[in-house]
Design a protein around this motif. Structure first.
Motif, mmCIF file in Angstrom:
data_model
loop_
_atom_site.group_PDB
_atom_site.id
_atom_site.type_symbol
_atom_site.label_atom_id
_atom_site.label_comp_id
_atom_site.label_asym_id
_atom_site.label_seq_id
_atom_site.Cartn_x
_atom_site.Cartn_y
_atom_site.Cartn_z
ATOM 1 N N ALA A 27 0.817 -1.217 0.000
ATOM 2 C CA ALA A 27 0.000 0.000 0.000
ATOM 3 C C ALA A 27 0.847 1.261 0.000
ATOM 4 O O ALA A 27 0.450 2.290 -0.570
ATOM 5 C CB ALA A 27 -0.935 -0.003 1.209
ATOM 6 N N GLU A 28 2.008 1.200 0.638
ATOM 7 C CA GLU A 28 2.854 2.387 0.768
ATOM 8 C C GLU A 28 3.948 2.466 -0.291
ATOM 9 O O GLU A 28 4.700 3.437 -0.333
ATOM 10 C CB GLU A 28 3.477 2.419 2.170
ATOM 11 C CG GLU A 28 2.439 2.564 3.286
ATOM 12 C CD GLU A 28 3.035 2.523 4.682
ATOM 13 O OE1 GLU A 28 4.257 2.230 4.792
ATOM 14 O OE2 GLU A 28 2.292 2.757 5.651
ATOM 15 N N ARG A 32 2.355 0.931 -6.192
ATOM 16 C CA ARG A 32 1.341 0.183 -5.461
ATOM 17 C C ARG A 32 0.258 -0.370 -6.375
ATOM 18 O O ARG A 32 -0.121 0.258 -7.383
ATOM 19 C CB ARG A 32 0.708 1.053 -4.385
ATOM 20 C CG ARG A 32 0.040 2.321 -4.866
ATOM 21 C CD ARG A 32 -1.018 2.769 -3.896
ATOM 22 N NE ARG A 32 -2.098 1.798 -3.845
ATOM 23 C CZ ARG A 32 -3.036 1.804 -2.907
ATOM 24 N NH1 ARG A 32 -3.003 2.687 -1.946
ATOM 25 N NH2 ARG A 32 -4.008 0.914 -2.934
ATOM 26 N N HIS A 58 -5.459 4.011 3.224
ATOM 27 C CA HIS A 58 -5.075 3.726 1.842
ATOM 28 C C HIS A 58 -6.269 3.254 1.016
ATOM 29 O O HIS A 58 -6.794 2.165 1.244
ATOM 30 C CB HIS A 58 -3.971 2.671 1.806
ATOM 31 C CG HIS A 58 -2.716 3.078 2.493
ATOM 32 N ND1 HIS A 58 -1.798 3.930 1.927
ATOM 33 C CD2 HIS A 58 -2.228 2.753 3.726
ATOM 34 C CE1 HIS A 58 -0.792 4.119 2.771
ATOM 35 N NE2 HIS A 58 -1.021 3.413 3.859
#
Length: 253
Positions: A27-28, A32, A58
């Motif tokens: 997610a980071e 992504r 997110h």
């Protein structure tokens, strides 16, 4: 060095440990995925709070209830993911859910319980999500096999290596991981015609609840997952059906 470029990823057992860290780093990350399906047995329970906090930050992280030992639950999860993807396929399935009871006795009950999650559950999840993996593979512009196109990554353990077996501890767990390795090999042969890459990965001895139950692990989940993501991004057809560690080094069966 290649970069993982999967549009959609599903991770089982994602409410803690390696699974949670996989969701976090995906997610980071700079590249992504559009969809990250984070599954766990009890999304509404207190043990999923950290995952819920992560999903709230997110967009694209979707928490889905999935109990790998309950076929109806797996089917429902597959139906939910299919609906979310709106006609597209699933690029990467990470079968991470697993159990280890370091204090369990070598009984039929304990052996069956651990096999049910670590082997049978992985088989069922792979079967139910196979149509989505096939769809992703068919629609991908990429050539050959890769985790960016379509792949099954089974989180295994060096404890399942028969060659490296030097102590008789955690027998049900170690036997289950040896069986998982065989399942991975069989999947690699069965799904090769669909260009779905299948591999077993040993994440190292990691500082998770499971890892800490048998001693003092040297690796953080952050380190292990970072290395795993780098490794799987560079996998190709030559790696199909192999058993590797977090760095991509082959482990003897």
């Amino acid at each position: 060095m290649e970069v993982l470029n999967a549009r959609s990823v599903l991770v089982t057992g994602s409410n803690r440990g390696i699974g949670l860290e996989l969701v976090r780093q995906l997610a980071e990350g700079k590249n992504r995925p559009e969809w990250i399906f984070a599954t766990c047995r009890d999304p509404d329970g207190p043990r999923a709070q950290e995952l819920k906090n992560l999903a709230a930050k997110h967009q694209g992280v979707k928490i889905i209830q999935l109990n790998t030992t309950d076929l109806s639950s797996v089917k429902a999860a597959a139906a939910t993911v299919t609906k979310q993807l709106k006609g597209t396929g699933l690029n990467l399935l990470v079968n991470n859910a697993g159990i280890l009871d370091a204090n369990s006795q070598d009984t039929m009950e304990n052996m069956c319980k651990i096999y049910e999650t670590n082997v049978v559950g992985t088989m069922i999840v792979s079967q139910e999500f196979l149509p989505l993996l096939k769809k992703a593979s068919q629609e991908s512009p990429l050539k050959g096999m890769s985790c960016s196109r379509a792949a099954i990554v089974n989180i295994s353990s060096i404890g399942g290596s028969i060659t490296d077996a030097t102590v008789s501890r955690a027998i049900p767990y170690r036997c289950s991981k040896a069986a998982l390795n065989m399942l991975t090999k069989c999947q690699s042969l069965e799904f090769a015609q669909d260009n779905i890459l299948c591999i077993a990965v040993h994440p190292g001895w990691v500082q998770t609840d499971m890892g800490k139950s048998v001693g003092q692990p040297p690796f953080t989940a952050e380190f292990s997952v970072k290395e795993i993501l780098n490794t799987i991004a560079n996998l190709a057809e030559k790696d199909n059906g192999t058993f590797v560690n977090w760095e991509g080094k082959v482990i003897p069966w």
